[in-house]
Scaffold this motif. Structure first.
Motif, PDB file in Angstrom:
ATOM      1  N   SER A  47       0.872  -1.340  -0.054  1.00 52.87           N
ATOM      2  CA  SER A  47       0.085  -0.003   0.050  1.00 52.87           C
ATOM      3  C   SER A  47       0.907   1.227   0.099  1.00 52.87           C
ATOM      4  O   SER A  47       2.193   1.256   0.200  1.00 52.87           O
ATOM      5  N   LYS A  48       0.033   2.228  -0.007  1.00 55.00           N
ATOM      6  CA  LYS A  48       0.994   3.440  -0.302  1.00 55.00           C
ATOM      7  C   LYS A  48       1.990   4.184   0.939  1.00 55.00           C
ATOM      8  O   LYS A  48       3.119   4.450   0.432  1.00 55.00           O
ATOM      9  N   ASN A  49       1.849   3.510   2.112  1.00 55.13           N
ATOM     10  CA  ASN A  49       2.626   3.783   2.929  1.00 55.13           C
ATOM     11  C   ASN A  49       4.091   3.177   2.768  1.00 55.13           C
ATOM     12  O   ASN A  49       5.137   3.549   3.235  1.00 55.13           O
ATOM     13  N   ALA A  50       4.083   2.160   1.995  1.00 60.29           N
ATOM     14  CA  ALA A  50       5.172   1.480   1.474  1.00 60.29           C
ATOM     15  C   ALA A  50       5.745   2.083   0.077  1.00 60.29           C
ATOM     16  O   ALA A  50       6.925   2.060  -0.085  1.00 60.29           O
ATOM     17  N   THR A  51       4.787   1.797  -0.950  1.00 63.08           N
ATOM     18  CA  THR A  51       5.052   2.246  -2.100  1.00 63.08           C
ATOM     19  C   THR A  51       5.692   3.466  -2.424  1.00 63.08           C
ATOM     20  O   THR A  51       6.526   3.907  -3.301  1.00 63.08           O
ATOM     21  N   SER A  52       5.282   4.451  -1.561  1.00 67.29           N
ATOM     22  CA  SER A  52       5.858   5.789  -1.823  1.00 67.29           C
ATOM     23  C   SER A  52       7.243   5.914  -1.298  1.00 67.29           C
ATOM     24  O   SER A  52       8.044   6.703  -1.652  1.00 67.29           O
ATOM     25  N   LEU A  53       7.707   4.795  -0.264  1.00 69.56           N
ATOM     26  CA  LEU A  53       9.124   4.878   0.003  1.00 69.56           C
ATOM     27  C   LEU A  53       9.751   4.160  -1.202  1.00 69.56           C
ATOM     28  O   LEU A  53      11.038   4.591  -1.437  1.00 69.56           O
ATOM     29  N   LEU A  54       9.308   3.378  -1.749  1.00 65.78           N
ATOM     30  CA  LEU A  54      10.112   2.610  -2.702  1.00 65.78           C
ATOM     31  C   LEU A  54      10.188   3.340  -4.175  1.00 65.78           C
ATOM     32  O   LEU A  54      11.232   3.462  -4.764  1.00 65.78           O
ATOM     33  N   VAL A  55       9.390   4.447  -4.291  1.00 60.80           N
ATOM     34  CA  VAL A  55       9.523   5.444  -5.297  1.00 60.80           C
ATOM     35  C   VAL A  55      10.621   6.500  -4.878  1.00 60.80           C
ATOM     36  O   VAL A  55      11.552   6.871  -5.764  1.00 60.80           O
ATOM     37  N   GLU A  56      10.942   6.722  -3.530  1.00 60.08           N
ATOM     38  CA  GLU A  56      12.009   7.555  -3.142  1.00 60.08           C
ATOM     39  C   GLU A  56      13.329   6.796  -3.223  1.00 60.08           C
ATOM     40  O   GLU A  56      14.284   7.378  -3.749  1.00 60.08           O
ATOM     41  N   LEU A  57      13.258   5.339  -3.327  1.00 64.73           N
ATOM     42  CA  LEU A  57      14.328   4.607  -3.417  1.00 64.73           C
ATOM     43  C   LEU A  57      14.710   4.067  -5.115  1.00 64.73           C
ATOM     44  O   LEU A  57      15.433   3.323  -5.385  1.00 64.73           O
ATOM     45  N   TYR A  68       0.424  -5.769 -10.325  1.00 58.25           N
ATOM     46  CA  TYR A  68      -0.960  -5.615 -10.930  1.00 58.25           C
ATOM     47  C   TYR A  68      -1.635  -4.568  -9.979  1.00 58.25           C
ATOM     48  O   TYR A  68      -1.364  -4.237  -8.742  1.00 58.25           O
ATOM     49  N   PHE A  69      -2.392  -3.569 -10.736  1.00 63.27           N
ATOM     50  CA  PHE A  69      -2.832  -2.604 -10.068  1.00 63.27           C
ATOM     51  C   PHE A  69      -4.560  -2.817  -9.921  1.00 63.27           C
ATOM     52  O   PHE A  69      -5.217  -2.664 -11.063  1.00 63.27           O
ATOM     53  N   PRO A  70      -5.095  -3.700  -8.927  1.00 68.01           N
ATOM     54  CA  PRO A  70      -6.380  -3.859  -8.692  1.00 68.01           C
ATOM     55  C   PRO A  70      -7.175  -2.640  -8.729  1.00 68.01           C
ATOM     56  O   PRO A  70      -8.219  -2.912  -9.116  1.00 68.01           O
ATOM     57  N   MET A  71      -7.015  -1.546  -8.187  1.00 70.50           N
ATOM     58  CA  MET A  71      -7.654  -0.189  -8.225  1.00 70.50           C
ATOM     59  C   MET A  71      -8.924  -0.344  -7.455  1.00 70.50           C
ATOM     60  O   MET A  71      -9.617   0.479  -7.219  1.00 70.50           O
ATOM     61  N   LYS A  72      -9.220  -1.396  -6.734  1.00 70.76           N
ATOM     62  CA  LYS A  72     -10.428  -1.572  -6.034  1.00 70.76           C
ATOM     63  C   LYS A  72     -10.314  -2.874  -5.117  1.00 70.76           C
ATOM     64  O   LYS A  72      -9.774  -3.902  -5.631  1.00 70.76           O
ATOM     65  N   SER A  73     -10.901  -2.692  -3.840  1.00 74.26           N
ATOM     66  CA  SER A  73     -11.056  -3.898  -3.024  1.00 74.26           C
ATOM     67  C   SER A  73     -12.487  -4.199  -2.592  1.00 74.26           C
ATOM     68  O   SER A  73     -13.290  -3.072  -2.115  1.00 74.26           O
ATOM     69  N   PHE A  74     -13.110  -5.348  -2.550  1.00 79.17           N
ATOM     70  CA  PHE A  74     -14.466  -5.734  -2.312  1.00 79.17           C
ATOM     71  C   PHE A  74     -14.474  -6.277  -0.796  1.00 79.17           C
ATOM     72  O   PHE A  74     -13.728  -7.216  -0.618  1.00 79.17           O
ATOM     73  N   ASP A  90      -5.787   3.924  -6.051  1.00 81.60           N
ATOM     74  CA  ASP A  90      -5.030   4.571  -7.053  1.00 81.60           C
ATOM     75  C   ASP A  90      -3.865   3.723  -7.332  1.00 81.60           C
ATOM     76  O   ASP A  90      -3.828   2.422  -6.807  1.00 81.60           O
ATOM     77  N   LYS A  91      -2.909   4.005  -8.158  1.00 76.86           N
ATOM     78  CA  LYS A  91      -1.747   3.034  -8.541  1.00 76.86           C
ATOM     79  C   LYS A  91      -0.751   3.046  -7.455  1.00 76.86           C
ATOM     80  O   LYS A  91       0.462   2.464  -7.733  1.00 76.86           O
ATOM     81  N   LEU A 369      -4.805   3.693   7.408  1.00 71.03           N
ATOM     82  CA  LEU A 369      -3.806   2.806   7.129  1.00 71.03           C
ATOM     83  C   LEU A 369      -2.834   2.971   6.348  1.00 71.03           C
ATOM     84  O   LEU A 369      -1.545   3.026   6.380  1.00 71.03           O
ATOM     85  N   HIS A 370      -3.197   3.612   5.224  1.00 73.72           N
ATOM     86  CA  HIS A 370      -2.313   3.446   3.975  1.00 73.72           C
ATOM     87  C   HIS A 370      -1.736   4.956   3.847  1.00 73.72           C
ATOM     88  O   HIS A 370      -0.924   5.088   3.125  1.00 73.72           O
ATOM     89  N   SER A 371      -2.304   6.134   4.560  1.00 72.19           N
ATOM     90  CA  SER A 371      -1.922   7.393   4.431  1.00 72.19           C
ATOM     91  C   SER A 371      -0.679   7.612   5.029  1.00 72.19           C
ATOM     92  O   SER A 371       0.051   8.839   5.396  1.00 72.19           O
ATOM     93  N   TYR A 372      -0.362   6.746   5.933  1.00 73.90           N
ATOM     94  CA  TYR A 372       0.892   6.928   6.879  1.00 73.90           C
ATOM     95  C   TYR A 372       2.045   7.429   6.317  1.00 73.90           C
ATOM     96  O   TYR A 372       2.611   6.816   5.369  1.00 73.90           O
TER      97      TYR A 372
END
Length: 381
Positions: A47-57, A68-74, A90-91, A369-372
């Motif tokens: 989730s974003k709290n991790a992928t945003s860090l991977l972007v920085e790296l 895969y970008f599921p774009m939604k969860s049910f 989002d992605k 959860l994801h916005s940390y």
């Protein structure tokens, strides 16, 4: 100034911190006791709290190419598969095969000049001098990072004698082709099904059109010699026999089925001891019901690499890492366990109330959860 670091363990936390340290110009030797770093195949969510860090790296482009970008969860009912609630992504939220993530991290680590040393088990670490011993050799570093997983013996020797404990949950995992998915709209997204004393999750991995599924059941004891064994389909199907036929068909379609007891190990009171640091599952293994285990490992790795960047005061930097991560990991570890109980409500009246709560609060809960934002925490701490 930190110039040379030993990382022990070639999993997500070890490889990510290796990449982060190399990006900051620090020499890294990474020791992995296995002859290969290719892990057991399974799906993973980030989730974003991790992928945003991977972007920085500078890792996210490579990861996105296999993800895969599921774009939604049910969230759905276990029999009717009727939607209880849903949340859009989002992605910044991706699903992928864990093996692909490890492969990319390892490749980038070595490409950046990191040294990956396989088939080498570190037997002893001196926390005062940061000297490690393996085979018939020893080597001294400025810092040693323990990233060797939930069963970490090195943690036992230096931090505490707390042992992994069975949580009362057993997981079954398989992979199937996308053609075996249940036939309803949205089945190719992240789908979670709540059942009495159990829940079920499936999502695409981005690898060869394969879908990863995990079925979780309550179980009072775990007697297997291994935490992970090959499962028997008839056992799985009998335990979920009252579930939706489409889900049962998907379970029956897997070529290989694995099961394992889910264990947890309490986080120690401190993540640092002199010149030794704990990261990832060696520090805070957690149940997977929030999909945050790998994310916490990535957060640990990024935080440590950042606080060490250009530091002239190692003790202050390590205390900063400890302060940043100790409370955060403890919170997510506890929340993950609470989620398990929430998912597995058996009483029909309580299940109805649970579903109403999901409808009302799912989006807000996922967002929190994801916005940390660890980068912001690092900036303002």
């Amino acid at each position: 100034m930190i110039k040379k670091v030993a990382v022990i363990g070639g999993g997500i936390s070890g490889l990510t911190v290796g990449c982060g340290l190399r990006k900051n110009g620090i020499s890294v030797d990474l020791y992995e006791r296995s002859a290969s770093i290719m892990e057991f195949g399974a799906g993973i969510t980030l989730s974003k709290n991790a992928t945003s860090l991977l972007v920085e790296l500078d890792l996210m482009n490579d990861i996105s190419s296999v993800a895969y970008f599921p774009m939604k969860s049910f969230v759905r009912n276990f029999v009717s598969v009727r939607e209880i609630s849903s949340v859009e992504f989002d992605k910044s939220f991706v699903t992928l095969d864990r093996r692909d993530l490890i492969r990319i991290l390892a490749h980038r680590f070595e490409l950046s000049g990191g040294k990956l040393i396989l088939d080498t088990e570190v037997n002893l670490v001196n926390p005062l001098t940061a000297e490690i011993a393996f085979k018939d050799q020893s080597k001294k570093y400025d810092l040693v990072l323990i990233c060797d997983g939930i069963k970490s013996a090195l943690r036992n020797k230096m931090f505490d004698n707390l042992q992994p404990e069975f949580t009362g949950y057993v997981a079954w995992r398989g992979m199937v082709e996308a053609s075996k998915l249940p036939n309803f709209q949205g089945s190719d997204k992240v789908n979670i099904y709540y059942g009495p004393g159990s829940h079920f999750v499936h999502y695409p991995t981005g690898k060869e059109d394969l879908i990863n599924f995990v079925a979780i059941e309550n179980k009072s004891q775990w007697h297997e010699e291994s935490w992970k064994t090959e499962g028997i389909k008839t056992d799985l199907l009998s335990k979920f026999e009252n579930w939706n036929e489409g889900l049962l068909y998907m379970m029956a379609s897997t070529d290989k089925l694995y099961k394992w007891g889910i264990f947890q190990r309490e986080q120690p009171k401190k993540l640092i001891k002199d010149r030794v640091v704990l990261l990832g599952d060696a520090a805070h293994p957690m149940v997977p019901f929030l999909g945050q285990g790998a994310c916490m490992a990535i957060e640990d790795a990024f935080a440590l690499a950042e606080v060490l960047k250009g530091t002239n005061d190692l003790n202050l930097s390590l205390e900063r890492y400890n302060s940043l991560r100790l409370r955060r990991n403890k919170f997510i570890q506890k929340r993950s366990m609470l989620q398990a109980s929430f998912n597995h409500v058996s009483n029909p009246v309580m299940a109805t109330l649970r579903n109403l709560a999901v409808k009302a609060f799912l989006k807000k809960s996922v967002q929190s959860l994801h916005s940390y934002d660890l980068k912001k925490k690092l900036t303002f701490q």
